[in-house]
Structures are given as C-alpha cells and as structure tokens.
Design a protein around this motif. Structure first.
Motif, short mmCIF file in Angstrom:
data_model
loop_
_atom_site.label_atom_id
_atom_site.label_comp_id
_atom_site.label_asym_id
_atom_site.label_seq_id
_atom_site.Cartn_x
_atom_site.Cartn_y
_atom_site.Cartn_z
N ARG A 11 0.80 -1.17 -0.01
CA ARG A 11 0.06 -0.06 0.13
C ARG A 11 0.72 1.23 -0.03
N ALA A 12 1.81 1.21 1.03
CA ALA A 12 2.86 2.50 1.04
C ALA A 12 3.57 2.84 -0.36
N ALA A 13 3.89 1.49 -1.26
CA ALA A 13 4.47 1.53 -2.50
C ALA A 13 3.64 2.35 -3.62
N PHE A 68 -15.11 -1.32 13.94
CA PHE A 68 -14.14 -2.53 14.63
C PHE A 68 -12.75 -2.39 14.17
N GLY A 69 -12.44 -1.24 13.45
CA GLY A 69 -10.86 -1.28 12.90
C GLY A 69 -10.68 0.41 12.64
N ALA A 70 -9.44 0.55 12.10
CA ALA A 70 -9.08 1.88 11.78
C ALA A 70 -8.21 1.90 10.44
N PRO A 71 -8.64 2.79 9.52
CA PRO A 71 -9.43 3.81 9.84
C PRO A 71 -10.72 3.31 9.36
N PHE A 72 -11.59 4.02 10.11
CA PHE A 72 -13.09 3.56 9.85
C PHE A 72 -14.20 4.84 9.53
N ARG A 77 -20.86 2.20 5.85
CA ARG A 77 -19.59 2.09 6.59
C ARG A 77 -18.49 1.57 5.78
N PHE A 78 -17.28 2.21 6.05
CA PHE A 78 -16.15 2.01 4.98
C PHE A 78 -14.94 1.55 6.16
N TRP A 79 -14.32 0.25 5.98
CA TRP A 79 -13.37 0.13 6.95
C TRP A 79 -11.97 0.07 6.10
N GLY A 80 -11.00 0.69 6.28
CA GLY A 80 -9.55 0.48 5.75
C GLY A 80 -9.32 1.96 4.77
N GLU A 81 -8.02 1.98 4.74
CA GLU A 81 -7.63 3.05 3.73
C GLU A 81 -7.79 2.64 2.43
N ASP A 82 -7.87 1.33 1.97
CA ASP A 82 -8.23 0.70 0.79
C ASP A 82 -9.76 0.94 0.35
#
Length: 198
Positions: A70-72, A168-172, A180-185
C-alpha cells in the motif's frame, strides 16, 4: 450535505496511509467530517479484534506485506517496524481533539502525527513531537494543553461511539447515510458513495 464520522488511531499504519484524502474527498463532495481518534486496542477488545502482536504469524506476515504494498502504491515512505511503536496514542489523540475544537487544518495535523510515527521514527506520545506536528499544521501547541481535560473525556467517548456505530478497526468511516467503510483501501469506495455511485 453528507457527514462523515472518521474513527482512527494515531498509531495505525493505515490511518497514516490515508493521509489527507478523507478531508479532500469530503471537501470535493461538500461533506462535513468529524475526526474521532480512539483507543484502537480498546476497540479490538470490544469488537473481537486481536492486537497485531497477538495475531497468528500468517496474519502478522500478511499485514507487513500489505503495508509495504500500500505504501508503494501511494508513494509514501513507511517503516514497517518503527522505533516508537506501539506507543501511548492518548496524548496525540488529545491534541487532535483539542485542535478540532479550536478550528483549523485537522487533516494536516493527523497526517503530521501519523507520519512522525510511521515515517520519521519519532515518538508521538512526547510533548515536543506533538508540538512540532501542531506547529507544522498551523496550530498553537498551547491549544493541546488548554483542552486536555475535555479531550480526555472525548477520547473515551469516541471509543464508545465507535462501538455503538459499528466500527471495529481503523481507519473507519461512517457516513450519515448508514454506510460504513473500513480501511485505507476503501477510501475510493467512500468517494464513490458520496458521488452517488454506490
């Protein structure tokens, strides 16, 4: 006008990788955004999650691969195992809460603090690091000191709100539409939803 509750943790690599995109997307669609830093380990404990260090080795290895990829893709520097992680996320979270109350570029402050942890090998529990990040985002560092007691209450409430809202996680990201949307992706999905495509 849509509203987004953005639940995140200042020690989360995926919050770091989100950068300022949540704010940019909100602005693009005329949406408002509330920044809600929370105790991610408390959230895991309340919602069936497991801290990274306690996960099965398969999951730990995948997490590191995913972070690297993801960073790349985002062209962002990232230390997979930063020197000051995990650290106490409360002081940096309190600073963000106080800054949001004062008004200003909260997105930049979140980006500065998470970058300090994940790309600059700095301990974001330390006052001098927090002050540097606040100044770089255009805030007076005294804002954090003045709002500390209120921020502590808000930080605890953010965890309760996260659990009650389905996080239930981050980012959320939770939109007032109920989506609802979970995750950077999933930021692209959030963008599509705000555009009326999802």
């Amino acid at each position: 006008m849509a509203h987004i509750d953005y639940y995140f943790a200042t020690i989360s690599p995926f919050t770091y990788l989100s950068g300022t995109r949540p704010a940019e997307i909100a602005a693009q669609h005329g949406a408002t955004i509330s920044y809600k830093p929370m105790d991610i380990m408390g959230l895991f404990a309340r919602t069936g999650g497991v801290p990274p260090k306690d996960r099965h080795p398969n999951r730990q290895e995948y997490r590191l691969q995913d972070m690297r990829r993801r960073a790349a893709l985002l062209d962002m520097p990232l230390n997979l195992k930063p020197a000051f992680w995990p650290t106490n996320p409360a002081p940096s979270s309190y600073a963000i809460i106080a800054a949001q109350e004062a008004g200003g570029d909260v997105a930049a402050l979140v980006a500065n603090l998470t970058r300090a942890c994940w790309a600059e090998e700095r301990d974001i529990s330390q006052d001098d690091v927090i002050a540097d990040c606040m100044k770089a985002a255009g805030f007076d560092p005294d804002v954090a000191n003045k709002g500390m007691m209120t921020a502590a209450d808000t930080y605890a409430r953010n965890l309760e709100d996260a659990v009650a809202s389905g996080a239930f996680g981050a980012p959320f990201f939770i939109v007032d539409s109920g989506e609802r949307f979970w995750g950077e992706d999933r930021i692209a999905d959030l963008n599509a939803h705000l555009a009326g495509k999802l």
